[in-house]
Design a protein around this motif. Sequence first.
Motif, PDB file in Angstrom:
ATOM      1  N   ALA A 158      23.343  75.099  15.018  1.00 16.06           N
ATOM      2  CA  ALA A 158      24.188  74.116  15.707  1.00 16.06           C
ATOM      3  C   ALA A 158      24.963  74.775  16.846  1.00 16.06           C
ATOM      4  CB  ALA A 158      25.146  73.465  14.712  1.00 16.06           C
ATOM      5  N   LEU A 159      25.481  75.983  16.593  1.00 10.90           N
ATOM      6  CA  LEU A 159      26.208  76.714  17.636  1.00 10.90           C
ATOM      7  C   LEU A 159      25.280  77.102  18.782  1.00 10.90           C
ATOM      8  CD1 LEU A 159      28.494  79.039  15.463  1.00 10.90           C
ATOM      9  CD2 LEU A 159      29.235  77.151  16.930  1.00 10.90           C
ATOM     10  N   PHE A 160      24.033  77.405  18.456  1.00  9.91           N
ATOM     11  CA  PHE A 160      23.061  77.729  19.507  1.00  9.91           C
ATOM     12  C   PHE A 160      22.807  76.521  20.395  1.00  9.91           C
ATOM     13  CE2 PHE A 160      18.568  77.777  20.887  1.00  9.91           C
ATOM     14  CZ  PHE A 160      18.642  78.833  21.770  1.00  9.91           C
ATOM     15  N   TYR A 161      22.687  75.345  19.795  1.00 13.25           N
ATOM     16  CA  TYR A 161      22.494  74.125  20.585  1.00 13.25           C
ATOM     17  C   TYR A 161      23.705  73.869  21.493  1.00 13.25           C
ATOM     18  CZ  TYR A 161      18.495  72.963  17.607  1.00 13.25           C
ATOM     19  OH  TYR A 161      17.292  72.985  16.965  1.00 13.25           O
ATOM     20  N   ILE A 162      24.895  74.134  20.957  1.00 12.77           N
ATOM     21  CA  ILE A 162      26.106  73.992  21.776  1.00 12.77           C
ATOM     22  C   ILE A 162      26.069  74.980  22.932  1.00 12.77           C
ATOM     23  CG2 ILE A 162      28.624  74.280  21.791  1.00 12.77           C
ATOM     24  CD1 ILE A 162      28.621  73.328  18.875  1.00 12.77           C
ATOM     25  N   ALA A 163      25.622  76.198  22.654  1.00 14.01           N
ATOM     26  CA  ALA A 163      25.525  77.223  23.696  1.00 14.01           C
ATOM     27  C   ALA A 163      24.542  76.804  24.786  1.00 14.01           C
ATOM     28  CB  ALA A 163      25.091  78.553  23.081  1.00 14.01           C
ATOM     29  N   VAL A 164      23.414  76.216  24.388  1.00 15.19           N
ATOM     30  CA  VAL A 164      22.423  75.751  25.365  1.00 15.19           C
ATOM     31  C   VAL A 164      22.998  74.633  26.226  1.00 15.19           C
ATOM     32  CG1 VAL A 164      20.195  74.591  25.641  1.00 15.19           C
ATOM     33  CG2 VAL A 164      20.438  76.437  23.975  1.00 15.19           C
ATOM     34  N   PHE A 165      23.694  73.688  25.582  1.00 13.24           N
ATOM     35  CA  PHE A 165      24.314  72.594  26.327  1.00 13.24           C
ATOM     36  C   PHE A 165      25.369  73.128  27.298  1.00 13.24           C
ATOM     37  CE2 PHE A 165      27.865  69.581  26.719  1.00 13.24           C
ATOM     38  CZ  PHE A 165      27.207  68.512  27.331  1.00 13.24           C
ATOM     39  N   MET A 166      26.168  74.079  26.827  1.00 14.02           N
ATOM     40  CA  MET A 166      27.198  74.671  27.675  1.00 14.02           C
ATOM     41  C   MET A 166      26.570  75.401  28.860  1.00 14.02           C
ATOM     42  SD  MET A 166      30.119  77.431  26.564  1.00 14.02           S
ATOM     43  CE  MET A 166      30.826  76.269  25.399  1.00 14.02           C
ATOM     44  N   GLY A 167      25.521  76.163  28.594  1.00 16.68           N
ATOM     45  CA  GLY A 167      24.844  76.883  29.664  1.00 16.68           C
ATOM     46  C   GLY A 167      24.253  75.949  30.700  1.00 16.68           C
ATOM     47  N   SER A 168      23.655  74.843  30.244  1.00 18.84           N
ATOM     48  CA  SER A 168      23.071  73.869  31.168  1.00 18.84           C
ATOM     49  C   SER A 168      24.138  73.221  32.030  1.00 18.84           C
ATOM     50  CB  SER A 168      22.312  72.791  30.372  1.00 18.84           C
ATOM     51  OG  SER A 168      21.305  73.359  29.568  1.00 18.84           O
ATOM     52  N   THR A 169      25.259  72.889  31.410  1.00 22.83           N
ATOM     53  CA  THR A 169      26.362  72.260  32.141  1.00 22.83           C
ATOM     54  C   THR A 169      26.935  73.208  33.191  1.00 22.83           C
ATOM     55  OG1 THR A 169      26.931  70.956  30.182  1.00 22.83           O
ATOM     56  CG2 THR A 169      28.601  71.132  31.904  1.00 22.83           C
ATOM     57  N   LEU A 170      27.140  74.452  32.807  1.00 24.07           N
ATOM     58  CA  LEU A 170      27.700  75.429  33.743  1.00 24.07           C
ATOM     59  C   LEU A 170      26.712  75.776  34.854  1.00 24.07           C
ATOM     60  CD1 LEU A 170      29.568  77.776  31.245  1.00 24.07           C
ATOM     61  CD2 LEU A 170      30.577  76.154  32.854  1.00 24.07           C
ATOM     62  N   ALA A 171      25.412  75.718  34.548  1.00 25.63           N
ATOM     63  CA  ALA A 171      24.403  75.950  35.586  1.00 25.63           C
ATOM     64  C   ALA A 171      24.497  74.866  36.657  1.00 25.63           C
ATOM     65  CB  ALA A 171      23.009  75.980  34.964  1.00 25.63           C
ATOM     66  N   CYS A 172      24.660  73.624  36.229  1.00 26.47           N
ATOM     67  CA  CYS A 172      24.813  72.513  37.183  1.00 26.47           C
ATOM     68  C   CYS A 172      26.088  72.681  38.002  1.00 26.47           C
ATOM     69  CB  CYS A 172      24.836  71.176  36.432  1.00 26.47           C
ATOM     70  SG  CYS A 172      23.276  70.755  35.623  1.00 26.47           S
ATOM     71  N   ALA A 173      27.164  73.094  37.329  1.00 28.31           N
ATOM     72  CA  ALA A 173      28.436  73.302  38.031  1.00 28.31           C
ATOM     73  C   ALA A 173      28.313  74.429  39.053  1.00 28.31           C
ATOM     74  CB  ALA A 173      29.536  73.624  37.018  1.00 28.31           C
ATOM     75  N   ALA A 174      27.636  75.507  38.672  1.00 32.79           N
ATOM     76  CA  ALA A 174      27.450  76.636  39.591  1.00 32.79           C
ATOM     77  C   ALA A 174      26.610  76.221  40.799  1.00 32.79           C
ATOM     78  CB  ALA A 174      26.778  77.797  38.858  1.00 32.79           C
ATOM     79  N   TYR A 175      25.591  75.409  40.573  1.00 29.15           N
ATOM     80  CA  TYR A 175      24.735  74.932  41.667  1.00 29.15           C
ATOM     81  C   TYR A 175      25.563  74.118  42.654  1.00 29.15           C
ATOM     82  CZ  TYR A 175      20.727  72.791  44.015  1.00 29.15           C
ATOM     83  OH  TYR A 175      19.814  72.382  44.955  1.00 29.15           O
ATOM     84  N   PHE A 176      26.424  73.263  42.131  1.00 27.55           N
ATOM     85  CA  PHE A 176      27.273  72.436  42.989  1.00 27.55           C
ATOM     86  C   PHE A 176      28.274  73.293  43.754  1.00 27.55           C
ATOM     87  CE2 PHE A 176      31.414  70.330  43.461  1.00 27.55           C
ATOM     88  CZ  PHE A 176      31.065  69.305  44.340  1.00 27.55           C
ATOM     89  N   ILE A 177      28.906  74.249  43.068  1.00 25.29           N
ATOM     90  CA  ILE A 177      29.919  75.097  43.701  1.00 25.29           C
ATOM     91  C   ILE A 177      29.301  75.937  44.819  1.00 25.29           C
ATOM     92  CG2 ILE A 177      31.467  77.067  43.327  1.00 25.29           C
ATOM     93  CD1 ILE A 177      32.001  75.934  40.518  1.00 25.29           C
ATOM     94  N   CYS A 178      28.127  76.519  44.547  1.00 27.90           N
ATOM     95  CA  CYS A 178      27.474  77.373  45.552  1.00 27.90           C
ATOM     96  C   CYS A 178      27.019  76.567  46.765  1.00 27.90           C
ATOM     97  CB  CYS A 178      26.277  78.098  44.939  1.00 27.90           C
ATOM     98  SG  CYS A 178      26.719  79.368  43.738  1.00 27.90           S
ATOM     99  N   GLY A 179      26.713  75.309  46.561  1.00 27.44           N
ATOM    100  CA  GLY A 179      26.255  74.488  47.674  1.00 27.44           C
ATOM    101  C   GLY A 179      27.349  73.718  48.385  1.00 27.44           C
ATOM    102  N   SER A 180      28.568  73.793  47.852  1.00 28.78           N
ATOM    103  CA  SER A 180      29.664  72.981  48.405  1.00 28.78           C
ATOM    104  C   SER A 180      30.398  73.652  49.553  1.00 28.78           C
ATOM    105  CB  SER A 180      30.670  72.662  47.299  1.00 28.78           C
ATOM    106  OG  SER A 180      31.292  73.856  46.831  1.00 28.78           O
ATOM    107  N   GLY A 181      30.261  74.985  49.683  1.00 25.14           N
ATOM    108  CA  GLY A 181      30.957  75.706  50.740  1.00 25.14           C
ATOM    109  C   GLY A 181      32.383  76.091  50.415  1.00 25.14           C
TER     110      GLY A 181
END
Length: 287
Positions: A158-181
Amino acid sequence: LSGIITAALQLIFIQPAMTAYNAVLSAGLALTIGQVFIFGYLWNIAAKSKFFSLGAIFRGAQGVVSAVKLSYTRLQEMRIVSEFAWLVINAAARMTTYVIITTCATQLGVIPAAVNKTLLDLYILMGLCAEPVFTVGNVLLPRKVRKSQADALMHRRALFYIAVFMGSTLACAAYFICGSGILTHDPQLDTMVHEMKGLVAVTIGLSTTAYATDGCVIGLNGAHFVGVAQIVNTIVFIAVYFTMASVYGASTSLAHVWTALLVFQSLRIVEHVVKLVYDERRFFRQA
């Protein structure tokens, strides 16, 4: 709490008219005050809990040398010495990777070095978001395994699934931040950050997931596994980067450095998945 204190003091101490040198000193002062506060806070808790009482150590021992030997023997019997050693190796291998990244980026020039510093700051900051899952895995799973190994394995998944969800969410956030200027106002730096946003986002997502899962593996006596895997991954990272550097020569770029880091983090994820599946299958075969 120490983070809030540090951030507040940095806002107070650092002024726009300051030179870069004074700004760094002010930031360091704010960080030091924050760390002194948390040290005093934890020291007070430890003192109230009688963690500094040496009575239990010296009981049954003849003198200081005997007490030290007795303490070390007890730590060995509880596997704390072994776990500690592998955790140190794990941390050292991971930090070695970051040192190599910084060194290689610096050799590529001023702009790649500046971009790498910015991206690595984002990488580390978002990696800290995985700390709660890492800590819960370390604290919760040893308690669960005492009652039921099946229950502990279920919670770890269950913690691994949470980790995967967290990683996916932060990946999207990082993509937005890097592209936002918003990371830099320099046109050259912003262009390079924008070009690398996909690579950086995936790497951050994998890194966050892997770090959170580290705690879940370590919590079930997996420090040895994590330590050995980290050594292997670091060697692979070095081999991948220098292979690309020899192939591309003068055309080697910061993207190649981060590609090697991506391979490093991907290996961590694969190893953790294999470890989780192996432990579960072994348990159900024995059940």
